[in-house]
Design an enzyme around this catalytic site. Structure first.
Site, PDB file in Angstrom:
ATOM      1  N   LYS A   1       0.309   6.552  10.434  1.00 46.99           N
ATOM      2  CA  LYS A   1       0.348   6.409   8.979  1.00 46.99           C
ATOM      3  C   LYS A   1      -0.637   7.403   8.362  1.00 46.99           C
ATOM      4  CE  LYS A   1      -0.011   2.563   5.638  1.00 46.99           C
ATOM      5  NZ  LYS A   1      -0.215   1.090   5.567  1.00 46.99           N
TER       6      LYS A   1
ATOM      7  N   SER B   1       1.789  -5.216   5.515  1.00 44.81           N
ATOM      8  CA  SER B   1       2.144  -3.790   5.523  1.00 44.81           C
ATOM      9  C   SER B   1       2.657  -3.242   6.848  1.00 44.81           C
ATOM     10  CB  SER B   1       0.958  -2.943   5.061  1.00 44.81           C
ATOM     11  OG  SER B   1       0.882  -2.950   3.655  1.00 44.81           O
TER      12      SER B   1
ATOM     13  N   SER C   1       3.322  -1.403   3.342  1.00 41.31           N
ATOM     14  CA  SER C   1       3.104  -0.035   2.958  1.00 41.31           C
ATOM     15  C   SER C   1       3.273   0.960   4.104  1.00 41.31           C
ATOM     16  CB  SER C   1       1.701   0.096   2.356  1.00 41.31           C
ATOM     17  OG  SER C   1       0.712  -0.168   3.333  1.00 41.31           O
TER      18      SER C   1
END
Ligand SMILES: *[C@@H]1O[C@H](CO)[C@@H](O)[C@H](O)[C@H]1NC(C)=O
Ligand SMILES: *[C@@H]1O[C@H](CO)[C@@H](O)[C@H](O)[C@H]1NC(C)=O
Ligand SMILES: *[C@@H]1O[C@H](CO)[C@@H](O)[C@H](O)[C@H]1NC(C)=O
Ligand SMILES: *[C@@H]1O[C@H](CO)[C@@H](O)[C@H](O)[C@H]1NC(C)=O
Ligand SMILES: *[C@@H]1O[C@H](CO)[C@@H](O)[C@H](O)[C@H]1NC(C)=O
Ligand SMILES: *[C@@H]1O[C@H](CO)[C@@H](O)[C@H](O)[C@H]1NC(C)=O
Ligand SMILES: *[C@@H]1O[C@H](CO)[C@@H](O)[C@H](O)[C@H]1NC(C)=O
Ligand SMILES: *[C@@H]1O[C@H](CO)[C@@H](O)[C@H](O)[C@H]1NC(C)=O
Length: 549
Positions: free
Chosen positions: A104, A209, A185
């Site tokens: 990420k 997330s 996310s």
């Protein structure tokens, strides 16, 4: 083969090459496991350089449509060359040797790649060191192939943005329906893993997330106990709730990545409370008998939350069917293992307030530790001002409501007001939540549809693992997100089931999830509207060797 043996040394060597070539699997990358690729690499079927080139080509096939990647690591090829060379010399660093993984974007790297949480505020910023989880991946031989898209600021900026949107990467979407909401996310990590753009990816979770994007993109996600994996070097929301975890196509692959990144780190003192583990606990936990004798509770009162939704029936039906799989695999289901504080969780203001206080504290500490801070942003106030004034940040269409609220609350996590709020959360998620339900009924785990599983566990920092469960059936009415640009519910959009346990119970949860996954293999029953097609092939020149057979 007998033929070759009678021809002395030259033919014998030739046979060896042939036998190796025959053992090559060349797994379809949308399906490939760590083990499959590792074995092919060890058998010299192709190299890590080949893998990096192939994955890069796959990324380019889908990136303009789905935008799962923000950046490809320009050093990846060179790293692959080094790892290929080490392998040739008989040395492997670990189970991820030469295996490409993605991370990420908010997970810091001290290389040419950005670490911005998708923002222009931090564009061009530099960090002194790799995040601890990144160093650990590299120590185990993984190649960090690139950085994945995400919801900007880990979805902790706007009340009215869209999942998977960042200022400099645009909008990510999922592969199961045109303009599918990838949730967030860790959106890009989930979409990329689903499409076979790497073996696995790292995500981060504060509230859902990892779990939510894993579920809607048909993959496995592990949200570890807060403190099992170090947060050092990762853009934070909350020191009490943030955790870094693996996202992969199989439970076993997720387990092997978790194996690599877990462990104590003096630079994140929450990890000092974690058990001092030795050996491959998580991979070894992947056994078909993982559900045998386990007591699993269903918090029926939490299920009521989706029972009334028009699309809830499909999820509940799949969930009920899953309980039969669990029973047949030797587990005992305990009904009504209710989360007594569930209604309170959904309405209590302390849940958000702890995050506001933590973010104010944690983000300013992060900013103060930067090597280069191009926009000289040091406080939350300055971050908000920057974001509201740079037109690329799409303000006010996408507001800064979370930061406005944090500034209005005006406390940090060392303020006297903080402690009662935090204690309230611990009671809600503890005695009133996961821990109470587990102990009252003497359970090994609770199960819930993944869309309900993240909330209680977020406030007490307990682990959860999500596994594919199914998808919305034909005829499901389309539901858009509030922003109006993405499809959240529609036929063929996947959903998952989650196993939730007490702190540090990852080994047990992985065992149960593996036993369930292997009995169902739901991931393989779904189809995408878009997929990349480049595959690893036989090494050039090796065809000659094959002809001998
Ligand atoms: C994935 O692998 C399974 C076997 O493990 C196979 O049955 C299936 O067809 C594969 N799917 C794809 C898309 O290759
Ligand atoms: C993928 O697409 C996004 C959005 O267009 C872009 O920002 C990014 O640079 C692309 N990534 C790669 C690796 O090409
Ligand atoms: C843990 O680390 C944080 C941040 O580095 C620091 O503020 C805090 O004082 C530390 N706590 C303990 C008990 O060491
Ligand atoms: C972990 O345990 C080993 C022995 O099993 C010990 O040598 C080591 O010092 C321990 N590490 C920590 C950080 O406690
Ligand atoms: C648990 O919740 C269900 C669903 O709301 C309810 O019917 C049941 O009575 C509750 N059981 C207990 C023991 O509270
Ligand atoms: C707000 O940001 C703008 C542009 O980044 C800058 O010119 C201005 O000085 C900032 N104001 C404050 C009060 O920080
Ligand atoms: C988001 O909120 C801001 C501030 O309330 C508002 O100006 C903007 O129109 C909203 N955007 C959308 C898409 O609703
Ligand atoms: C996806 O994310 C949103 C937050 O934007 C959340 O409210 C929603 O419940 C999530 N959906 C699923 C299916 O997990």
């Amino acid at each position: 083969m007998t033929f070759c043996k009678s021809f002395g040394l030259v033919w014998f060597l030739h046979t060896c090459v042939t036998v190796y070539a025959r053992k090559c699997v060349y797994p379809p990358l949308i399906n490939a496991t760590r083990e499959g690729l590792f074995d092919d690499l060890m058998n010299s079927c192709y190299s890590s350089v080949d893998l990096v080139n192939t994955y890069t080509a796959r990324i380019h096939e889908v990136n303009s449509t789905l935008r799962p990647l923000l950046e490809i690591n320009l050093d990846a090829l060179r790293e692959a060359e080094v790892l290929d060379e080490e392998r040739k010399n008989g040395y492997t660093r670990g189970g991820l040797h030469g295996i490409p993984v993605l991370i990420k974007e908010s997970i810091g790297t001290a290389d040419q790649m950005q670490t911005t949480a998708g923002s222009y505020a931090l564009y061009g910023s530099k960090v002194f060191h790799d995040a601890t989880v990144v160093s650990k991946l590299r120590d185990h031989g993984a190649i960090v192939l690139g950085k994945t898209s995400m919801s900007e600021w880990m979805n902790f900026r706007s009340s009215n943005s869209s999942n998977g949107w960042t200022a400099w990467g645009g909008q990510t979407s999922g592969a199961y329906f045109p303009m599918q909401d990838p949730n967030g996310s860790s959106s890009g990590s989930a979409v990329a893993v689903d499409l076979g753009l790497a073996v696995a990816a790292l995500g981060t979770e504060t509230v859902g997330s990892i779990l939510f994007p894993s579920e809607v993109n048909n993959i496995v996600g592990i949200k570890p106990t807060v403190g099992l994996t170090s947060r050092y070097g990762v853009i934070p929301i909350s020191e009490h709730q943030d955790t870094i975890g693996p996202m992969a196509r199989t439970v076993k692959d997720a387990a092997s990545v978790l194996e690599a990144i877990a462990g104590r780190d003096p630079r994140d003192n929450y990890t000092l409370a974690s058990p001092n583990r030795t050996g491959p606990l998580y991979v070894n936990a992947c056994r078909l008998e993982g559900l045998q004798g386990k007591r699993i509770g269903i918090p029926r009162n939490a299920l009521d939350t989706i029972g009334g939704l028009p699309h809830g029936a499909a999820v509940l039906a799949a969930f009920e069917a899953a309980t039969h799989v669990l029973t047949e695999a030797g587990a005992t289901i305990i009904q009504d293992a209710n989360l007594t504080a569930w209604p309170e969780l959904l309405t209590s203001s302390s849940v958000k307030q702890v995050l506001y206080a933590d973010f104010t504290t944690s983000i300013e500490r992060y900013l103060s530790g930067l090597k280069t801070n191009p926009n000289q942003i040091h406080t939350l106030q300055e971050l908000r001002n920057y974001t509201q004034t740079d037109p690329r940040e799409d303000y006010p269409r996408r507001d800064t409501a979370e930061w406005d609220a944090a500034l209005a609350l005006g406390i940090t996590n060392t303020s006297p007001e903080f402690w009662p709020l935090y204690q309230k959360n611990l009671r809600i998620g503890g005695e009133g939540g996961i821990l109470g339900a587990l102990s009252r009924h003497n359970l090994d785990a609770l199960i819930l549809p993944t869309s309900l599983a993240a909330y209680m566990s977020s406030v007490v920092g307990t682990p959860v693992i999500t596994v594919p469960l199914g998808a919305y059936p034909k005829g499901t009415s389309v539901i858009y997100n509030d922003f109006g640009n993405l499809v959240q519910v529609a036929e063929n959009i996947p959903f998952g089931i989650s196993f939730m346990g007490a702190h540090w119970s990852e080994e047990t949860l992985i065992g149960m999830a593996y036993a369930f996954e292997q009995r169902t293999l739901f991931r393989e029953t779904l189809t995408r509207y878009i997929e990349p097609h480049t595959e690893v092939t036989r090494r050039q020149g090796d065809e000659a060797a094959d002809k001998g057979t």
